[in-house]
Design a protein around this motif. Structure first.
Motif, PDB file in Angstrom:
ATOM      1  N   PHE A 318      91.647  96.885  75.716  1.00  0.00           N
ATOM      2  CA  PHE A 318      90.861  95.772  75.185  1.00  0.00           C
ATOM      3  C   PHE A 318      90.945  94.589  76.145  1.00  0.00           C
ATOM      4  N   GLY A 319      92.146  94.320  76.626  1.00  0.00           N
ATOM      5  CA  GLY A 319      92.347  93.206  77.539  1.00  0.00           C
ATOM      6  C   GLY A 319      91.580  93.359  78.834  1.00  0.00           C
ATOM      7  N   LYS A 320      91.527  94.562  79.374  1.00  0.00           N
ATOM      8  CA  LYS A 320      90.782  94.799  80.607  1.00  0.00           C
ATOM      9  C   LYS A 320      89.300  94.481  80.406  1.00  0.00           C
ATOM     10  N   ALA A 321      88.762  94.875  79.252  1.00  0.00           N
ATOM     11  CA  ALA A 321      87.353  94.606  78.965  1.00  0.00           C
ATOM     12  C   ALA A 321      87.111  93.111  78.769  1.00  0.00           C
ATOM     13  N   VAL A 322      88.045  92.447  78.112  1.00  0.00           N
ATOM     14  CA  VAL A 322      87.893  91.010  77.872  1.00  0.00           C
ATOM     15  C   VAL A 322      87.961  90.228  79.171  1.00  0.00           C
ATOM     16  N   GLU A 323      88.906  90.565  80.031  1.00  0.00           N
ATOM     17  CA  GLU A 323      89.050  89.844  81.295  1.00  0.00           C
ATOM     18  C   GLU A 323      87.840  90.015  82.209  1.00  0.00           C
ATOM     19  N   ALA A 324      87.054  91.057  81.983  1.00  0.00           N
ATOM     20  CA  ALA A 324      85.856  91.290  82.803  1.00  0.00           C
ATOM     21  C   ALA A 324      84.652  90.481  82.313  1.00  0.00           C
ATOM     22  N   LEU A 325      84.761  89.843  81.137  1.00  0.00           N
ATOM     23  CA  LEU A 325      83.642  89.068  80.610  1.00  0.00           C
ATOM     24  C   LEU A 325      83.357  87.860  81.481  1.00  0.00           C
ATOM     25  N   LYS A 326      82.072  87.581  81.692  1.00  0.00           N
ATOM     26  CA  LYS A 326      81.683  86.388  82.424  1.00  0.00           C
ATOM     27  C   LYS A 326      81.229  85.334  81.428  1.00  0.00           C
ATOM     28  N   VAL A 327      81.896  84.199  81.446  1.00  0.00           N
ATOM     29  CA  VAL A 327      81.597  83.105  80.528  1.00  0.00           C
ATOM     30  C   VAL A 327      80.862  82.013  81.288  1.00  0.00           C
ATOM     31  N   PRO A 329      76.774  79.514  81.338  1.00  0.00           N
ATOM     32  CA  PRO A 329      75.487  79.169  80.711  1.00  0.00           C
ATOM     33  C   PRO A 329      74.542  80.355  80.703  1.00  0.00           C
ATOM     34  N   ALA A 330      73.643  80.355  79.727  1.00  0.00           N
ATOM     35  CA  ALA A 330      72.688  81.456  79.612  1.00  0.00           C
ATOM     36  C   ALA A 330      71.684  81.460  80.758  1.00  0.00           C
ATOM     37  N   ASP A 331      71.567  80.356  81.491  1.00  0.00           N
ATOM     38  CA  ASP A 331      70.652  80.339  82.627  1.00  0.00           C
ATOM     39  C   ASP A 331      71.103  81.289  83.736  1.00  0.00           C
ATOM     40  N   ASP A 332      72.362  81.703  83.681  1.00  0.00           N
ATOM     41  CA  ASP A 332      72.860  82.724  84.603  1.00  0.00           C
ATOM     42  C   ASP A 332      72.660  84.090  83.934  1.00  0.00           C
ATOM     43  N   PRO A 333      71.782  84.948  84.464  1.00  0.00           N
ATOM     44  CA  PRO A 333      71.510  86.236  83.817  1.00  0.00           C
ATOM     45  C   PRO A 333      72.737  87.129  83.681  1.00  0.00           C
ATOM     46  N   GLU A 334      73.801  86.868  84.469  1.00  0.00           N
ATOM     47  CA  GLU A 334      75.000  87.697  84.399  1.00  0.00           C
ATOM     48  C   GLU A 334      75.974  87.243  83.325  1.00  0.00           C
ATOM     49  N   THR A 335      75.693  86.131  82.671  1.00  0.00           N
ATOM     50  CA  THR A 335      76.590  85.612  81.638  1.00  0.00           C
ATOM     51  C   THR A 335      76.674  86.573  80.452  1.00  0.00           C
ATOM     52  N   ASP A 336      77.904  86.861  80.029  1.00  0.00           N
ATOM     53  CA  ASP A 336      78.136  87.676  78.834  1.00  0.00           C
ATOM     54  C   ASP A 336      78.341  86.819  77.592  1.00  0.00           C
ATOM     55  N   ILE A 337      79.009  85.684  77.763  1.00  0.00           N
ATOM     56  CA  ILE A 337      79.332  84.802  76.646  1.00  0.00           C
ATOM     57  C   ILE A 337      79.045  83.366  77.041  1.00  0.00           C
ATOM     58  N   GLY A 338      78.327  82.662  76.176  1.00  0.00           N
ATOM     59  CA  GLY A 338      77.991  81.273  76.441  1.00  0.00           C
ATOM     60  C   GLY A 338      78.950  80.320  75.755  1.00  0.00           C
ATOM     61  N   PRO A 339      78.581  79.053  75.687  1.00  0.00           N
ATOM     62  CA  PRO A 339      79.418  78.051  75.022  1.00  0.00           C
ATOM     63  C   PRO A 339      79.328  78.191  73.512  1.00  0.00           C
ATOM     64  N   LEU A 340      80.238  77.541  72.804  1.00  0.00           N
ATOM     65  CA  LEU A 340      80.110  77.439  71.353  1.00  0.00           C
ATOM     66  C   LEU A 340      79.038  76.404  71.031  1.00  0.00           C
ATOM     67  N   ILE A 341      78.653  76.326  69.781  1.00  0.00           N
ATOM     68  CA  ILE A 341      77.462  75.569  69.406  1.00  0.00           C
ATOM     69  C   ILE A 341      77.599  74.067  69.636  1.00  0.00           C
ATOM     70  N   ASN A 342      78.806  73.511  69.451  1.00  0.00           N
ATOM     71  CA  ASN A 342      78.986  72.077  69.656  1.00  0.00           C
ATOM     72  C   ASN A 342      80.463  71.766  69.899  1.00  0.00           C
ATOM     73  N   GLU A 343      80.732  70.504  70.143  1.00  0.00           N
ATOM     74  CA  GLU A 343      82.095  70.087  70.462  1.00  0.00           C
ATOM     75  C   GLU A 343      83.054  70.349  69.308  1.00  0.00           C
ATOM     76  N   LYS A 344      82.620  70.062  68.084  1.00  0.00           N
ATOM     77  CA  LYS A 344      83.477  70.275  66.919  1.00  0.00           C
ATOM     78  C   LYS A 344      83.908  71.731  66.819  1.00  0.00           C
ATOM     79  N   ALA A 345      82.970  72.645  67.052  1.00  0.00           N
ATOM     80  CA  ALA A 345      83.286  74.068  66.977  1.00  0.00           C
ATOM     81  C   ALA A 345      84.286  74.461  68.059  1.00  0.00           C
ATOM     82  N   ALA A 346      84.054  73.995  69.287  1.00  0.00           N
ATOM     83  CA  ALA A 346      84.948  74.351  70.392  1.00  0.00           C
ATOM     84  C   ALA A 346      86.342  73.796  70.180  1.00  0.00           C
ATOM     85  N   VAL A 347      86.429  72.548  69.764  1.00  0.00           N
ATOM     86  CA  VAL A 347      87.734  71.934  69.513  1.00  0.00           C
ATOM     87  C   VAL A 347      88.465  72.665  68.395  1.00  0.00           C
ATOM     88  N   GLY A 348      87.729  73.030  67.348  1.00  0.00           N
ATOM     89  CA  GLY A 348      88.354  73.723  66.224  1.00  0.00           C
ATOM     90  C   GLY A 348      88.952  75.064  66.607  1.00  0.00           C
TER      91      GLY A 348
END
Length: 491
Positions: A318-327, A329-348
């Motif tokens: 599981f860890g090997k797959a997670v470490e391979a994720l590219k985090v 912006p969605a403007d990068d076609p190679e992105t697997d995971i983008g930001p959270l919806i807002n600051e409150k969500a990310a901080v939480g």
């Protein structure tokens, strides 16, 4: 399809989207003249300024829906079906634009955006087929010989309240069955993601939905809008997707007028891995169940219960797959995971992660993520205590806490020790074991050796405080119908 390297802004063409409310078949400004900005979570900059609906606009939307109701209810099921089928065709044809708008206002990766468009559009196709299959019944009363004719008729005006995490799918999952049943609707999308809802309304207009049948009122005052609709005697159905606390408040308001209610609320999904599970399959399923839409899904796997005999191996894979994720912006076609919806969500989410580590959990694996903005690094936590606080509520972000187990009975007790019961996942080598565990988990949906439970043809919904009613399948159209019968003198 457009070139995947093109910018999101060029694909979305927001300038071509009228940013007014959709009331009575027209795009109109808010009566009070207010507006609000829609923010791109990746850049934290405004991408559009749209009309901010208030109570007067909410009432005007009901006026339009009520005026259109009788004609739409009396439209033949076949004609309603053809409109929904056309909406499916138009939405699929416009996949790139829909996906780009969602990526901009929601922050999700392009692959997630395109997958959501396909899923969201499928509700139009599925309910176009269900619209013509609203069967009734004809029986003879045993005691009197009277003939009983049973039919299903549209509830009336339906108020739909949708969240930001799946702005297209959560709208179409409600709109499609409502229209198939013959209801008219007023929709309040989340203020974070209103552009997708406006585009859905325009697709339905282009598909032939008559004026007033579909009305959309974005707002920054959700409570006031919801109250206005629930206090209006013409509104006969409320369908809400969101948090359990807000769902409780809406149910209290609905009780005052005994309004039909459909609630798809919070979750705290367990993900169970047995000692003989196919670990490669389990990891593939975990990547979908946990990290789809950056973990911002009510069905997201929130608590991992992995048998002690395979825990180390599972965590490593599981860890090997997670470490391979590219985090990024969605403007990068190679992105697997983008930001959270807002600051409150990310901080939480960051606070929950830090608290778990302080309580003894260990960061076993972690992907790289941008330091600034609303990004949270996908993380696997090992050595998590069975009573850890991070297991009690939805994380709603890309953090996977793992608990080990040896006793099946105790594992099931832990899995069910929550007020929620929406989704769950079980991976086991023997199907008999998987089904036995699945039947004992208190959840409305169980993925058995599968990391995805959502499908338009299946009844989506939860038990306990995860909701009331079902969306999708045959049950979805029933949510927007009343069962009536006619007692006819014996022949």
């Amino acid at each position: 399809m457009a070139d995947s390297s093109a910018s999101l802004a060029s694909l979305a063409k927001i300038a071509d989207l009228d940013l007014g409310l959709r009331i009575g078949g027209k795009a109109v400004p808010a009566r009070a003249g207010g507006t609000f900005d829609v923010i791109d979570p990746a850049t934290r900059e405004s991408i559009a300024t749209i009309a901010d609906g208030q109570e007067a606009d909410a009432t005007a939307a009901v006026d339009a829906a009520a005026a259109a109701f009788r004609d739409w209810a009396e439209t033949s099921p076949r004609d309603r079906a053809e409109v929904l089928r056309k909406a499916w065709e138009l939405m699929v044809a416009d996949t790139d634009r829909f996906a780009a708008i969602m990526c901009l206002e929601n922050g999700k990766a392009r692959a997630d955006g395109k997958a959501e468009v396909a899923y969201a559009a499928e509700f139009f196709r599925w309910f176009s087929e269900e619209a013509v299959r609203s069967e009734g019944d004809y029986t003879i009363a045993p005691a009197t010989g009277a003939r009983t004719l049973v039919t299903h008729q549209p509830v009336g005006v339906a108020a739909l309240l949708t969240p930001w995490n799946f702005p297209a799918a959560m709208a179409t999952r409600k709109i499609a069955p409502a229209l198939a049943a013959g209801c008219t609707i007023v929709l309040k999308p989340a203020s974070e993601t209103p552009l997708t809802a406006l585009l859905v309304a325009d697709v339905l207009r282009d598909a032939g939905v008559p004026d007033g049948v579909v009305n959309v009122v974005p707002t920054t005052d959700s409570a006031a809008l919801g109250t206005t609709w629930l206090e209006d005697a013409r509104v006969r159905m409320v369908s809400f997707t969101g948090s359990t606390p807000v769902g409780r408040l809406l149910l209290k308001q609905a009780a005052d007028r005994v309004v039909n209610s459909g609630m798809e609320l919070g979750g705290n999904a367990p993900f169970v891995v047995t000692a003989d599970a196919d670990l490669d399959a389990a990891v593939s399923g975990a990547m979908i169940a946990k990290f789809r839409n950056a973990g911002q899904a009510c069905t997201a796997a929130n608590r991992f219960y992995v048998h002690a005999d395979v825990a180390d191996d599972f965590v490593a894979r599981f860890g090997k797959a997670v470490e391979a994720l590219k985090v990024g912006p969605a403007d990068d076609p190679e992105t697997d995971i983008g930001p959270l919806i807002n600051e409150k969500a990310a901080v939480g989410v960051r606070e929950k992660l830090e608290a778990a580590v302080a309580a003894g959990a260990r960061v076993a694996h972690q992907a790289s993520a941008p330091e600034d903005g609303w990004y949270v690094a996908p993380t696997i936590l090992a050595d998590v205590a069975p009573d850890a606080e991070i297991l009690t509520d939805e994380v709603f972000g890309p953090v996977a806490p793992i608990v080990t187990w040896t006793d099946e009975g105790e594992m099931l007790r832990l899995a069910n020790d929550t007020e929620y019961g929406l989704a769950s996942y079980v991976y086991a080598g023997r199907l008999q074991d998987a089904l036995r565990i699945a039947e004992r988990i208190e959840a409305g949906m169980v993925g058995v050796n599968r990391g995805l439970v959502s499908d338009p043809s299946a009844p989506f919904g939860g038990v306990k405080q995860s909701g009331i009613g079902r969306e999708g399948a045959r049950e979805g159209i029933r949510e927007f119908q009343e069962t009536r019968y006619f007692a006819v003198d014996g022949i």
